[in-house]
Each structure stands twice: as C-alpha cells, then as structure tokens.
Design a protein around this motif. Structure first.
Motif, mmCIF file in Angstrom:
data_model
loop_
_atom_site.group_PDB
_atom_site.id
_atom_site.type_symbol
_atom_site.label_atom_id
_atom_site.label_comp_id
_atom_site.label_asym_id
_atom_site.label_seq_id
_atom_site.Cartn_x
_atom_site.Cartn_y
_atom_site.Cartn_z
ATOM 1 N N ALA A 36 -6.469 6.646 11.304
ATOM 2 C CA ALA A 36 -7.844 5.998 10.515
ATOM 3 C C ALA A 36 -7.205 4.929 9.511
ATOM 4 O O ALA A 36 -7.661 3.894 9.183
ATOM 5 C CB ALA A 36 -8.610 7.247 9.794
ATOM 6 N N THR A 37 -5.819 5.486 8.720
ATOM 7 C CA THR A 37 -5.420 4.470 7.638
ATOM 8 C C THR A 37 -4.967 3.098 8.096
ATOM 9 O O THR A 37 -4.920 2.235 7.698
ATOM 10 C CB THR A 37 -4.136 5.245 6.924
ATOM 11 O OG1 THR A 37 -4.586 6.348 6.430
ATOM 12 C CG2 THR A 37 -3.320 4.350 5.980
ATOM 13 N N SER A 46 -8.135 0.888 9.282
ATOM 14 C CA SER A 46 -8.669 0.300 8.189
ATOM 15 C C SER A 46 -7.612 -0.704 7.318
ATOM 16 O O SER A 46 -8.113 -1.756 7.015
ATOM 17 C CB SER A 46 -9.131 1.271 7.178
ATOM 18 O OG SER A 46 -8.014 1.839 6.282
ATOM 19 N N LEU A 47 -6.185 -0.277 7.213
ATOM 20 C CA LEU A 47 -5.335 -1.311 6.722
ATOM 21 C C LEU A 47 -5.526 -2.450 7.699
ATOM 22 O O LEU A 47 -5.630 -3.652 6.965
ATOM 23 C CB LEU A 47 -4.209 -0.589 6.599
ATOM 24 C CG LEU A 47 -2.983 -1.569 6.058
ATOM 25 C CD1 LEU A 47 -3.450 -1.930 4.640
ATOM 26 C CD2 LEU A 47 -1.647 -0.792 5.941
ATOM 27 N N ARG A 52 0.944 -1.325 0.075
ATOM 28 C CA ARG A 52 0.068 0.063 0.068
ATOM 29 C C ARG A 52 0.835 1.145 -0.026
ATOM 30 O O ARG A 52 1.805 1.134 0.761
ATOM 31 C CB ARG A 52 -0.806 0.113 1.042
ATOM 32 C CG ARG A 52 -1.719 -1.114 1.411
ATOM 33 C CD ARG A 52 -2.764 -1.276 0.002
ATOM 34 N NE ARG A 52 -3.748 -0.673 0.177
ATOM 35 C CZ ARG A 52 -4.957 -1.055 0.702
ATOM 36 N NH1 ARG A 52 -5.015 -2.288 1.025
ATOM 37 N NH2 ARG A 52 -5.900 -0.525 0.640
ATOM 38 N N GLU A 111 -5.850 11.138 10.229
ATOM 39 C CA GLU A 111 -5.725 10.650 9.050
ATOM 40 C C GLU A 111 -4.826 9.344 9.218
ATOM 41 O O GLU A 111 -5.011 8.317 8.678
ATOM 42 C CB GLU A 111 -5.128 11.641 7.967
ATOM 43 C CG GLU A 111 -4.966 11.027 6.616
ATOM 44 C CD GLU A 111 -6.261 11.367 5.599
ATOM 45 O OE1 GLU A 111 -7.086 12.164 6.322
ATOM 46 O OE2 GLU A 111 -6.344 11.141 4.528
#
Lengths: 381, 160
Positions: free
Chosen positions: B137-138, B141-142, B123, B134
């Motif tokens: 959250a990244t 979710s990853l 990614r 951010e």
C-alpha cells in the motif's frame, strides 16, 4: 562573579600589550606553549606554537589576516597528551570550531586554555597582502585597529573585510576561558582581560594583573556591532537563497567548481578523518560515464560537483561556524561561504543548535530522542 | 556481426536512451532495512500482492546506515523520490538505528527545499516485517503521489 584584569597598553601599542599577556602566561601562568598567529616572513601571519617568550616579538593575534582556521592546528596539539598545558590566543570562530572538534574527540579541552580576543574581522589572503604592502607587519595591524576597537572604517580602495567577517554575528566566543575586550574601547589605554571559566580565573590569578572595573562601553558597542552584522547576514542569506532557489540555480552558482576539494581541506569542522570524496566510492568506470552522457547527450566533467557540496552541507552544516575559510581557499572565487552559511542557518535552526557555544550541546546527529521530529515520518498506507 | 548491423544497433540504443517517454513514470529509489521493511517487501511479493513496478529496492542492514549522501546522489541522478523505510520505533534490530535515520531525514528536509526540491520526494516510513500489505500500500500510494508531483528537476538538467 567574573574577574576582570587590566592589561596596560604602552606606547599606543595593543599588539605589544597582548604579547606581554602571552609572555606572562609562559613565564608565570603555568603554560608550556602559546598557539597564536606570528609574522614569520613578509606574507600572512601563521598559527605558531611559541614556547620561548623571546619569540613573541612578532606574535600578532590582532592582525587583520586569516590564512587558515587554527582550530585544526589546536586539535593536533591537544589530541593525546603533551604533558603540558598550552594556551591558544585565537579568533572566536577558531575557538568555536575547536569546540566542535573537541565534541567529536578530535581535540581536547583538558590541557588547553582558550583565550578569545574580540574579533574585528580580517581581509582575505589576497587583500591582506595588498593592505599590508611593503609596510611593517605590526605597524599595519596598528593602522588597521586605530584608536577605538571597531571604530575604524575597514573598506579600502575596492575591497573590504572578507565576506564572512562582514556577516559574522560572533565577535566573541562564548566558550573561551578568557576573553580580551577590544570592541568600543580605547585601545591606547588598557584592555580588559576577563575570566569566563574557573580555569580562566586561575590563570588570571597567576598572571598578577591588576583587578579592574572598566567602563561599560564594550557591551553597548558589541551589541551595535552584532546588530549591524546580523542585518548584513540576513541580507546575504536572502540574496543567496534567491540565487539558489532551484537545482538549476544551485548548479549555476557552483558552475566554477573544479572539484579541487580545497573548501573541504580549509573547513575546520569537516571532521571526517578520511573524506568519502578522497576514496574510490564515487570513482566510476569509463563505460558508466559514457552511459550517463548518452542519457542526456552530454555529461559535464568533472561530475558530482553539486553532489559534493550538497553532501558537505549534510555532513557539516550543523557545525558550520561561518569562518569563511572555504571561500578563502576557493581558486575560482565560488561564493561557498555564502551558500554554506545560508544552509547552515536553516539546519542549525532545525535542530535548535548553535555550534561552538558550549561543550554541553551535543552535535545534532550524534544524539536522538525517542519522541521527536514525528512530522518527518510519513504514514502512507 | 557486420558493421552496418552494429551501427544500426548503436543507433537504436541511443534512441531508446534519449527519447522522452510520453507518459511520466516515476522512478523511486528505496533504502529498506534488512530486518523489517525488506522482509515486508519479500512478504508482499511472495503473497502476490499487486505493487507498482516503479521502486528500485536497495537492501541496507539498517536505516541508520543510510548516509544522506546516498539520498542526495539518487535525487541528483534523476530519482523522482527516495523512500527510506525501516523498523517501527522501538523495534530496531540494532536498538536505535531508526532514530538516527529520523534525524538524518530531518536534516535532508531542511537542506533540500532550499534548492527547490519538494520535501515529499524524501520519505521515511516504518514498515514492520509482517506488514506485507502495508508495504504494498505504501509503494502504491507513493508512486501515485510522485506521479502527480511530476518529474524531478534533475531529469532535465544537463549540467549538474
């Protein structure tokens, strides 16, 4: 308009005709030396820098032997100044690899003339020696060539041309200054010598060969050859992709690898002056090996063989010209060429790049644009 | 320490290393640039944002120096995914390192799927220095996405 000159073939001997071409280059072409394969003993002909026309008697650019890719040798001869211009009479894959090296400033086109001879393929090292046996080297080449270029069956008792040559769709080099045609032509009559660049035009003018308008047999025969080779290539890629579709499959495919790094040494476009695998970056401490072994109960030694090949794919696959020297150099007959060509086809397509085509195409990883490949960026938050 | 205790200790250690964990916990190696994403990670941490603990951060000076071989090495060593994260386009501290990173990731996404590695395991994101939220959250979710994807093939491969 490109100039085509006529190179007469005497005594049904196209090898002698090419020797004559090289002699003219040395004598009146303003060329100080010619790099070309020369039979130096009973083994395979080696790339040799010839400055004395008298030494051309055993020069043989048409021998179906390919002990090494001469691109690296030509890079050595052109990196920096020798004060003299040289000519390289080589295979298309050697010229294409040299172009890739020149793009990375590891060689230079300034003082070199690239002479490409239509390539009919070659046997690998073992099979060339078997093919030649105790025969005279030049006669062996003439026997291989036959009367019509590319018209003779190359398969012998249990062997054929090197795998790389059988799937090579580049029998000509687009970046050459001068091309010599063989495919589909009567090799016992005359060979077309075609100027492809201004430099090539100037050379042909100096050689004082007769202008010629040959018949169109070559283009058609070339198209047929390329089509056949492309089909072979696609079939090979399909086979290889199937065998290596998982990491387990890849590990099995590379199981014979002993990490000798021969494929890296033989690779003409493995461009790093110092390879990371020749440094201590991936040298590990004994306790680390013990730790890794404990994780799975065992650890294959040498470690990092799959890692090594994947890294090489990442570093050089966009520049791979498919010469097959990796497979030629492998002591354990790992089909390295097949794997690299399979990966290279995809990475080159991904960047719309054809290695060795032109100095105007920059290597994909040496440039970037502001807006491109947006699809590889994730926006997860 | 007596011999028996040492032996028992060694046995325990071996068990801990070889016993398969019941629930799959993804291990993700992240190469983040010093100037943007690492700073964002720092901000997320000091702001006490809740993040999954599955990431192993490697601070690089620039995403432009993440050679593909480090990504490959991480995946072959059992990392379930690799995250490369740096400055937004135009914000690179070294002017264009992130554009180079994008080409390298493009290259990896051409090579790895040929060997059955899902491209979601590599990614590339842009997270700026002020985007602590951010970053958190990244990460979250990853981790969930990779948990769903399951463990990477290399975890179970004995000979690589």
């Amino acid at each position: 308009m490109t100039t085509t000159a006529k190179l007469d073939v005497q005594d049904n001997n196209p090898v002698a005709a090419l020797q004559e071409l090289m002699r003219r280059m040395l004598e009146r072409g303003g060329v100080g030396g010619v790099l070309t394969p020369v039979h130096l003993g009973r083994g395979t002909p080696m790339p040799t820098l010839v400055t004395d026309p008298a030494e051309l008697a055993l020069a043989d650019p048409l021998a179906p032997a390919f002990p090494m890719n001469g691109a690296k040798m030509l890079a050595r001869l052109t990196k920096g100044h020798s004060g003299e211009r040289i000519a390289a009479v080589m295979r298309p894959c050697e010229i294409r690899a040299f172009i890739e090296l020149a793009k990375l400033n590891q060689g230079s086109l300034d003082n070199v003339l690239l002479i490409s001879v239509d390539c009919l393929g070659a046997y690998d090292n073992t099979h060339y020696l078997r093919f030649k046996g105790a025969d005279d080297a030049i006669q062996t080449t003439l026997g291989f060539l036959g009367k019509v270029g590319g018209g003779k069956d190359t398969a012998r008792d249990g062997y054929d041309l090197a795998g790389a040559c059988l799937v090579c769709e580049h029998p000509v080099a687009a970046a050459a200054d001068v091309s010599v045609g063989l495919v589909g032509l009567d090799l016992t009559a005359a060979l077309p010598v075609m100027a492809e660049t201004a430099k090539g035009e100037a050379l042909l003018a100096a050689l004082e060969l007769e202008d010629w308008q040959p018949r169109e047999d070559r283009a058609e025969a070339l198209a047929r050859l390329v089509e056949r080779r492309t089909q072979e290539r696609d079939a090979m890629i399909e086979r290889t992709a199937e065998a290596t579709g998982t990491l387990a499959g890849l590990a099995e495919y590379l199981a014979g690898c002993v990490n000798c790094l021969n494929c890296r040494v033989a690779c003409p476009v493995c461009y790093c002056r110092e390879c990371v695998f020749a440094t201590d970056v991936f040298d590990h401490k004994p306790w680390q090996y013990m730790g890794w072994a404990r994780q799975k109960g065992m650890l294959k030694m040498p470690t990092d063989t799959v890692f090594y090949h994947l890294t090489r794919m990442a570093h050089m696959s966009t520049a791979c010209v498919g010469c097959g020297q990796c497979s030629n150099a492998c002591p354990n007959d790992v089909p390295v060429m097949e794997l690299f060509r399979t990966v290279a086809t995809r990475t080159q397509k991904g960047f719309d790049y054809e290695p060795g085509r032109s100095m105007d195409d920059p290597p994909p990883l040496s440039v970037f644009k502001e807006k491109e490949f947006e699809d590889v960026v994730s926006h997860m938050a | 320490m007596d011999a028996q205790a040492t032996q028992a200790d060694a046995g325990r250690r071996r068990d801990a290393q070889t016993a398969p964990s019941v629930a799959f916990e993804p291990t993700i190696v992240a190469f983040v640039c010093n100037w943007c994403t690492y700073t964002a990670a720092d901000l997320a941490g000091t702001s006490r944002m809740i993040q999954k603990p599955n990431l192993r951060l490697v601070r690089m000076m620039c995403t432009g120096m993440v050679d593909p071989k480090y990504v490959i090495k991480a995946l072959l060593s059992g990392a379930d995914a690799v995250l490369i994260s740096g400055c937004h386009p135009g914000d690179c501290h070294y002017i264009n390192g992130n554009y180079k990173a994008r080409r390298r990731v493009k290259l990896l996404k051409e090579i790895l799927p040929q060997f059955g590695v899902d491209t979601r395991r590599v990614r590339l994101t842009w997270v700026g220095a002020s985007e602590g939220n951010e970053f958190a959250a990244t990460v979250n979710s990853l981790v969930e996405e990779i948990r769903e994807l399951g463990p990477i093939e290399t975890r179970g491969l004995k000979a690589l």
